[in-house]
Write an enzyme that holds these catalytic residues in place. Structure first.
Site, short mmCIF file in Angstrom:
data_model
loop_
_atom_site.label_atom_id
_atom_site.label_comp_id
_atom_site.label_asym_id
_atom_site.label_seq_id
_atom_site.Cartn_x
_atom_site.Cartn_y
_atom_site.Cartn_z
CE LYS A 264 -8.25 -0.59 -6.68
NZ LYS A 264 -6.86 -0.14 -6.63
NE ARG A 338 -2.23 6.35 0.70
CZ ARG A 338 -1.30 6.52 -0.25
NH1 ARG A 338 -0.65 7.67 -0.36
NH2 ARG A 338 -1.02 5.55 -1.09
#
Length: 493
Positions: A264, A338
């Site tokens: 990130k 996920r």
């Protein structure tokens, strides 16, 4: 953390201490100001003199004409007040006032008393565990030392329910506030055992990294393998005698998310200690249900890992084998939530519960689509409508979103059963993530997919702006009150 105390008084105290604040409420009505439960003309005149409009979240503090202390008037809005308005008004007062507070908001029913106590305790939440000796108390938040709710004595049960509920929300806030240096998977797992200790009909099982490998939890292991602090899976069960329904809750528990090798940007990494809010939410919900003795079986699955870049971290292009054998090609290591949730959904499905609800700070796309206050809810009937209805009853803002059929083909992989992202796609990211999760929800005894709802709380889990109503800056604990109401609904099914 110290908690503000709340008690019930059947009548407004005849006198107040010098530091006490009497809190009343008013709203705009017929061009003027109407006090709730009072016709104090002098106070109305004072409010007019200072330009009080009665709008929601407005608060003005005035001298107490009838004795010591002061009077604070909080706005309810411009229409006949609802239960949600009372909850917000109580929280607006406790969020901004300190000392001993007496809330006389004239509840007309036990549901209103419960909402007032809830709002008051939520607004009074403070977290100062990491304040050092050099803190400037003049810059610290005001803190309500004690709260008295004026209500009929028969509403004591409503106060007690509100205390249990807000304790659960505060637990979520506490856990999210702890820096990732001090709250990593093993510590979180130990904290779970501490939090449920002494609760009747509650049991805990924890998988360490060796047990995760032996039992095929490749998603959790893969995400966590880049960190020196190994992952964990924690299953918490509340199984009261006579429960006829079983609700499974699965929570994302990324104790810190750097994005892994798909790193990130620095600004986006700030605040990523909150990426375990989903796991904190399902844990707190189960604890509150057990304390309330709600007659429903609950299992909470906490999928805990730290997503770090290192020489042993998973790489874009690696393939992970999820519990049950389905394979995932990882094309972006920053879509890690996920992956751990897939393991949790499969494990929850193996027990064939009546419904599964997962909670996750899953996608930045949720914020783009719905902003910072609305939770995106996706999944199946009849569980999604139950979640939406429960949210409306508790004053939490949730919005149903679709899982369009065209989303799943976007996740086709050349070498595995499914890919975790569609590289370069910027459309409907929240919906694509839900389509991924849907692949890992199992079937019930009838061969049909277990009814499932997915709550993406990426934006609402953390209030980065100024406070409003009973919501202060920082973690919000969103979802706990809704899930408790859903648990109650299943207990009656």
């Amino acid at each position: 953390m110290a908690r503000a105390s709340v008690s019930l008084s059947p009548a407004r105290p005849s006198s107040l201490d010098s530091d006490a604040v009497l809190v009343v409420a008013a709203w705009k009505k017929d061009g003027g100001i109407a006090l709730r439960g009072s016709d104090d003309a002098a106070l109305v005149a004072d409010l007019a003199a200072v330009g009080f409009s009665g709008k929601r979240d407005e608060l003005v503090r005035l001298p107490n004409r009838s004795g010591a202390g002061s009077v604070a008037v909080v706005g309810l809005g411009t229409a006949e007040p609802t239960v949600d308005d009372l909850r917000a008004a109580a929280g607006s007062a406790t969020r901004r006032l300190s000392g001993s507070l007496v809330l006389d908001l004239a509840p007309a029913a036990a549901t209103e008393t419960e909402a007032i106590a809830e709002g008051a305790l939520l607004g009074a939440y403070r977290y100062d565990d990491y304040r050092g000796a050099g803190r400037d108390d003049s810059e610290s938040d005001a803190e309500a030392a004690s709260i008295v709710v004026v209500a009929p004595e028969s509403d004591q049960d409503a106060i007690d329910r509100a205390v249990i509920t807000t304790d659960a929300v505060s637990l979520v806030k506490d856990l999210v506030n702890i820096p990732a240096l001090d709250l990593y998977p093993a510590v979180f797992a130990d904290r779970v055992a501490d939090e449920v200790s002494g609760l009747a009909d509650v049991s805990v099982r924890t998988w360490d990294e060796a047990q995760l490998a032996a039992d095929g939890f490749g998603g959790i292991l893969g995400v966590g393998q880049g960190s020196t602090r190994p992952p964990r899976l924690v299953r918490v069960e509340y199984a009261p005698e006579g429960a006829s329904a079983h609700l499974a809750l699965v929570g994302k528990g990324i104790t810190f998310d750097t994005g892994g090798l798909s790193l990130k940007p620095p600004v986006s990494m700030i605040g990523m200690k909150d990426d375990m809010a989903g796991s904190a939410t399902v844990l707190a919900t189960l604890i509150a249900a057990a304390r309330r003795r709600i007659p429903v079986r609950l299992t909470a699955w906490l999928c805990l890992a730290e997503n770090m870049p290192s020489g042993v971290a998973i790489r874009p292009g690696d393939v992970l084998t999820i519990r049950g054998g389905r394979t995932v090609e990882v094309l972006n290591t920053d879509a890690e939530g996920r992956l751990v949730m897939a393991d949790g959904l499969v494990a929850a499905s193996e027990e064939q519960p009546d419904a599964i609800i997962d909670v996750a700070t899953l996608t930045g796309a949720q914020v783009v689509a719905l902003g910072n206050r609305y939770v995106g809810v996706m999944g199946d009937d009849p569980v999604v409508p139950r979640v939406i209805d429960a949210a409306a009853e508790t004053g939490e803002t949730m919005w149903r979103m679709p899982i369009p059929v065209e989303m799943r083909p976007m996740l086709a992989s050349d070498i595995a059963d499914i890919a975790n992202v569609k590289p370069g796609n910027t459309a409907g990211g929240m919906l694509v993530a839900a389509a991924f999760l849907a692949d890992f929800v199992g079937t019930g005894p009838d061969g049909e997919r277990i009814p499932w709802a997915h709550l993406d709380i990426a934006g609402p889990a953390l209030n980065k702006e100024g406070g409003y109503g009973y919501v202060g800056k920082g973690p919000t604990g969103v979802g706990v009150r809704t899930l408790l109401r859903v648990a109650e609904a299943y207990s009656r099914a």
